[in-house]
Enzyme design. Structure first.
Site, PDB file in Angstrom:
ATOM      1  N   ARG A 118      -0.604  24.702  -5.973  1.00 24.55           N
ATOM      2  CA  ARG A 118      -1.013  24.373  -4.560  1.00 24.55           C
ATOM      3  C   ARG A 118      -2.429  23.211  -4.556  1.00 24.55           C
ATOM      4  O   ARG A 118      -3.202  23.431  -3.688  1.00 24.55           O
ATOM      5  CB  ARG A 118      -1.344  25.643  -3.687  1.00 24.55           C
ATOM      6  N   LYS A 140      -3.535   8.319  -0.834  1.00 27.76           N
ATOM      7  CA  LYS A 140      -2.259   8.203  -0.470  1.00 27.76           C
ATOM      8  C   LYS A 140      -1.540   8.498  -1.959  1.00 27.76           C
ATOM      9  O   LYS A 140      -1.700   7.873  -2.896  1.00 27.76           O
ATOM     10  CB  LYS A 140      -1.714   6.902   0.190  1.00 27.76           C
ATOM     11  N   GLU A 182      -4.083  -8.547  -2.723  1.00 29.76           N
ATOM     12  CA  GLU A 182      -4.735  -7.538  -2.065  1.00 29.76           C
ATOM     13  C   GLU A 182      -6.101  -7.788  -2.079  1.00 29.76           C
ATOM     14  O   GLU A 182      -6.368  -7.404  -1.081  1.00 29.76           O
ATOM     15  CB  GLU A 182      -4.304  -6.057  -2.708  1.00 29.76           C
ATOM     16  N   LYS A 224     -11.909  -1.103   1.403  1.00 24.09           N
ATOM     17  CA  LYS A 224     -10.851   0.026   1.317  1.00 24.09           C
ATOM     18  C   LYS A 224     -11.954   1.433   1.707  1.00 24.09           C
ATOM     19  O   LYS A 224     -11.208   2.219   2.511  1.00 24.09           O
ATOM     20  CB  LYS A 224     -10.136  -0.069   0.087  1.00 24.09           C
ATOM     21  N   GLU A 234      -4.575   7.651   8.781  1.00 30.85           N
ATOM     22  CA  GLU A 234      -3.734   6.586   9.278  1.00 30.85           C
ATOM     23  C   GLU A 234      -3.449   6.961  10.781  1.00 30.85           C
ATOM     24  O   GLU A 234      -2.207   6.759  11.209  1.00 30.85           O
ATOM     25  CB  GLU A 234      -2.626   6.183   8.569  1.00 30.85           C
ATOM     26  N   ARG A 239      -6.535   2.115   9.550  1.00 35.10           N
ATOM     27  CA  ARG A 239      -6.040   2.050   8.200  1.00 35.10           C
ATOM     28  C   ARG A 239      -4.712   1.225   8.458  1.00 35.10           C
ATOM     29  O   ARG A 239      -4.544   0.541   7.160  1.00 35.10           O
ATOM     30  CB  ARG A 239      -5.712   3.608   7.657  1.00 35.10           C
ATOM     31  N   ASN A 243      -2.358  -3.288   6.250  1.00 36.67           N
ATOM     32  CA  ASN A 243      -1.226  -3.757   5.971  1.00 36.67           C
ATOM     33  C   ASN A 243      -0.695  -5.025   6.323  1.00 36.67           C
ATOM     34  O   ASN A 243       0.275  -5.434   6.644  1.00 36.67           O
ATOM     35  CB  ASN A 243      -0.001  -2.700   6.784  1.00 36.67           C
ATOM     36  N   HIS A 246       2.332  -6.908   5.232  1.00 35.96           N
ATOM     37  CA  HIS A 246       3.157  -5.680   4.667  1.00 35.96           C
ATOM     38  C   HIS A 246       4.409  -5.962   5.227  1.00 35.96           C
ATOM     39  O   HIS A 246       5.501  -5.488   4.529  1.00 35.96           O
ATOM     40  CB  HIS A 246       2.486  -4.670   4.231  1.00 35.96           C
ATOM     41  N   HIS A 250       7.412  -6.373   2.986  1.00 34.21           N
ATOM     42  CA  HIS A 250       8.512  -5.303   2.893  1.00 34.21           C
ATOM     43  C   HIS A 250       9.720  -5.967   2.877  1.00 34.21           C
ATOM     44  O   HIS A 250      10.752  -5.742   2.305  1.00 34.21           O
ATOM     45  CB  HIS A 250       8.244  -3.937   3.490  1.00 34.21           C
ATOM     46  N   HIS A 263       5.495  -6.694  -5.490  1.00 35.58           N
ATOM     47  CA  HIS A 263       4.968  -6.215  -4.315  1.00 35.58           C
ATOM     48  C   HIS A 263       3.831  -6.989  -3.775  1.00 35.58           C
ATOM     49  O   HIS A 263       3.776  -7.570  -2.782  1.00 35.58           O
ATOM     50  CB  HIS A 263       4.537  -4.992  -4.225  1.00 35.58           C
TER      51      HIS A 263
HETATM   52  P1  NAD Z   1       2.680  -0.520 -11.660  1.00 36.71           P
HETATM   53  O1  NAD Z   1       2.083   0.835 -11.842  1.00 36.71           O
HETATM   54  O2  NAD Z   1       4.113  -0.771 -12.116  1.00 36.71           O
HETATM   55  O3  NAD Z   1       1.986  -1.683 -12.899  1.00 36.71           O
HETATM   56  C1  NAD Z   1       2.511  -2.703 -13.376  1.00 36.71           C
HETATM   57  C2  NAD Z   1       3.109  -2.813 -14.712  1.00 36.71           C
HETATM   58  O4  NAD Z   1       1.783  -3.084 -15.446  1.00 36.71           O
HETATM   59  C3  NAD Z   1       3.793  -1.630 -15.294  1.00 36.71           C
HETATM   60  O5  NAD Z   1       4.631  -2.196 -16.082  1.00 36.71           O
HETATM   61  C4  NAD Z   1       2.447  -0.960 -15.989  1.00 36.71           C
HETATM   62  O6  NAD Z   1       3.026  -0.127 -16.969  1.00 36.71           O
HETATM   63  C5  NAD Z   1       1.945  -2.214 -16.549  1.00 36.71           C
HETATM   64  N1  NAD Z   1       0.229  -1.963 -16.840  1.00 36.71           N
HETATM   65  C6  NAD Z   1      -0.369  -1.210 -16.112  1.00 36.71           C
HETATM   66  N2  NAD Z   1      -1.690  -1.260 -16.824  1.00 36.71           N
HETATM   67  C7  NAD Z   1      -1.745  -2.289 -17.653  1.00 36.71           C
HETATM   68  C8  NAD Z   1      -2.560  -2.783 -18.473  1.00 36.71           C
HETATM   69  N3  NAD Z   1      -3.835  -2.504 -18.417  1.00 36.71           N
HETATM   70  N4  NAD Z   1      -2.149  -3.602 -19.434  1.00 36.71           N
HETATM   71  C9  NAD Z   1      -0.802  -3.842 -19.541  1.00 36.71           C
HETATM   72  N5  NAD Z   1       0.086  -3.356 -18.741  1.00 36.71           N
HETATM   73  C10 NAD Z   1      -0.237  -2.498 -17.809  1.00 36.71           C
HETATM   74  O7  NAD Z   1       2.211  -1.505 -10.500  1.00 36.71           O
HETATM   75  P2  NAD Z   1       1.051  -1.578  -9.605  1.00 36.71           P
HETATM   76  O8  NAD Z   1       1.143  -2.802  -8.935  1.00 36.71           O
HETATM   77  O9  NAD Z   1      -0.243  -1.291 -10.460  1.00 36.71           O
HETATM   78  O10 NAD Z   1       1.080  -0.358  -8.347  1.00 36.71           O
HETATM   79  C11 NAD Z   1       2.267  -0.598  -7.807  1.00 36.71           C
HETATM   80  C12 NAD Z   1       2.588   1.013  -6.988  1.00 36.71           C
HETATM   81  O11 NAD Z   1       1.453   1.181  -6.216  1.00 36.71           O
HETATM   82  C13 NAD Z   1       3.933   0.919  -6.257  1.00 36.71           C
HETATM   83  O12 NAD Z   1       4.466   1.948  -6.405  1.00 36.71           O
HETATM   84  C14 NAD Z   1       3.444   0.907  -4.806  1.00 36.71           C
HETATM   85  O13 NAD Z   1       3.898   1.913  -3.946  1.00 36.71           O
HETATM   86  C15 NAD Z   1       1.881   1.758  -4.952  1.00 36.71           C
HETATM   87  N6  NAD Z   1       0.867   1.526  -3.979  1.00 36.71           N
HETATM   88  C16 NAD Z   1       0.246   2.732  -3.736  1.00 36.71           C
HETATM   89  C17 NAD Z   1      -0.959   2.654  -2.734  1.00 36.71           C
HETATM   90  C18 NAD Z   1      -1.548   3.888  -2.202  1.00 36.71           C
HETATM   91  O14 NAD Z   1      -2.261   3.827  -1.450  1.00 36.71           O
HETATM   92  N7  NAD Z   1      -1.439   4.972  -2.868  1.00 36.71           N
HETATM   93  C19 NAD Z   1      -1.513   1.291  -2.114  1.00 36.71           C
HETATM   94  C20 NAD Z   1      -0.654   0.278  -2.809  1.00 36.71           C
HETATM   95  C21 NAD Z   1       0.447   0.270  -3.863  1.00 36.71           C
HETATM   96  N1  GLY Z   2      -2.437   0.691   0.883  1.00 36.56           N
HETATM   97  C1  GLY Z   2      -2.484   0.968   2.171  1.00 36.56           C
HETATM   98  C2  GLY Z   2      -3.253   2.351   2.307  1.00 36.56           C
HETATM   99  O1  GLY Z   2      -4.047   2.825   1.454  1.00 36.56           O
HETATM  100  O2  GLY Z   2      -3.616   2.824   3.431  1.00 36.56           O
END
Ligand code: NAD
Ligand code: GLY
Length: 362
Positions: A118, A140, A182, A224, A234, A239, A243, A246, A250, A263
């Site tokens: 939990r 998130k 971003e 942020k 949101e 918030r 986007n 986005h 998307h 992305h």
């Molecule tokens: P990712 O986590 O897939 O990382 C990109 C690539 O880089 C992967 O292959 C990873 O293993 C590699 N990597 C990571 N750090 C590294 C480093 N220091 N050196 C070498 N390689 C490295 O992608 P991302 O762009 O970091 O994140 C995308 C994800 O984030 C998506 O799932 C998206 O939905 C999510 N997201 C979430 C929020 C949120 O608010 N929670 C906001 C935006 C995106």
């Molecule tokens: N990446 C959008 C949010 O965190 O709301």
């Protein structure tokens, strides 16, 4: 090092931004209440940074969980395998779970922490630019469902975020540019002076100049954190401004098949579309649109819609976006550089003709 705060009353937490923070025991220790920590990482990041982090936490009982790399593993099956391992390790409620990796590892780990017994404490150690400026901040968390991205999750805030910018030196260049989309977004939605600063410093960012990176991560997280503090769940439209680009992005990601466009690449192009449409509505000047498009291009991001995505196809893809409410598409558009609005009050034909023009220009 720079320290910011996400102001959420009793759930407030600091964001630490700087070089070589992974080795600084004094930063992490105050945020760990028990004796047991579990570091969740993946097969790419763990070989690079796990040893260093384990050394930093050597006074604690530290375990690790290594996930396969990639968005395709951001699933409930992975969450279940994490629960299995946490239970096998006999982790109690006072365990602290640490996410070491990009947004995928961070989103999965946060959701696992929100559910395990939990809710247990968790810490974000983001290692991509995108995760340092966006996904690690704001709580998130979640995983994908076969019927939709990020459809299962929870708002769950970390104890702290440790953005060690030294980890960006191993990041593939394409991922760096995706993160810059971003960063540019924050300038566009709320920080005009920062947008101008980015225009003058984009090459330093691409070269990973530490001072420039640290400053841009700080400015992004500041923006942020302010937005999250004003609209954590949101609900009031604030918030949703995060986007920008986005909805178009998307549609590009889905239309081109997941994984073909990153992305951030799709969001970069989506922001150019949003800017062009804002100009059509008489809000931005053509000069503004050129400035936006030039900066996105300088960040080595695409600015042209893919040839495959006709206006018809884009409109069809956008209709299934999460931003459709009461049957109406809501878009984040720009009144000015530094001023975003969420609106459904636009002429659909004008949107269609903008997409058509952009498509025909490619
Ligand atoms: P990712 O986590 O897939 O990382 C990109 C690539 O880089 C992967 O292959 C990873 O293993 C590699 N990597 C990571 N750090 C590294 C480093 N220091 N050196 C070498 N390689 C490295 O992608 P991302 O762009 O970091 O994140 C995308 C994800 O984030 C998506 O799932 C998206 O939905 C999510 N997201 C979430 C929020 C949120 O608010 N929670 C906001 C935006 C995106
Ligand atoms: N990446 C959008 C949010 O965190 O709301």
């Amino acid at each position: 090092m720079r320290t910011l705060k996400v102001d959420l009353g009793s759930r407030s937490y600091p964001i630490y931004i700087g070089e070589n923070l992974l080795s600084q025991t004094n930063l992490l220790q105050p945020h760990i209440s028990g004796k047991q920590v579990v570091i969740i990482s993946n097969e790419i990041v763990a070989p690079l940074y796990m040893k260093n982090l384990l050394t930093t936490l050597e006074d604690l009982q530290a375990h690790k969980i290594i996930l396969p790399d990639g968005e395709s593993y951001k699933t409930l099956a992975t969450i279940e395998s994490i629960f299995d391992q946490l239970l096998e390790m006999k982790c109690a409620r006072d365990v602290t779970v640490i996410a070491l990796g990009g947004g995928v590892v961070g989103d999965i780990t946060g959701f696992a922490a929100a559910c395990y017994q939990r809710g247990v404490d968790f810490i974000q150690i983001p290692t991509t630019l995108l995760s340092q400026v966006d996904s690690s901040v704001g709580g998130k968390t979640g995983v994908n469902h076969p019927l939709g991205k990020n459809m299962i999750g929870a708002f769950y805030q970390p104890q702290c975020v440790l953005a060690d910018i030294s980890t960006l030196h191993t990041l593939p260049k394409r991922e760096l540019s995706a993160g810059l989309a971003e960063v540019i977004k924050y300038g566009l939605i709320a920080k005009k002076p920062f947008f101008s600063w980015l225009e003058n410093n984009i090459d330093r960012l691409l070269e990973l100049d530490n001072d420039a990176i640290e400053y841009s991560v700080e400015q992004s997280c500041l923006c942020k954190a302010e937005v999250v503090a004003s609209d954590e769940h949101e609900k009031n439209g604030q918030r949703a401004l995060l986007n920008l680009g986005h909805t178009f992005g998307h549609a590009i990601e889905t239309g081109m098949g997941y994984g073909n466009w990153l992305h951030g690449e799709a969001v970069g192009c989506g922001m150019v579309v949003a800017a062009q449409f804002s100009a059509k509505l008489g809000w931005l000047t053509n000069l503004d649109v050129n400035r936006i498009s030039s900066l996105i291009s300088a960040a080595k991001l695409p600015t042209q819609l893919p040839q495959e995505l006709t206006a018809d196809k884009m409109v069809e893809l956008m209709a299934i976006d999460k931003k459709v409410k009461d049957g109406k598409l809501h878009l984040v558009l720009l009144k000015d550089i530094g001023e975003a609005v969420l609106t459904s009050k636009f002429n659909q034909d004008l949107l269609y003709s903008t997409l058509n023009e952009l498509h025909n220009n490619t």
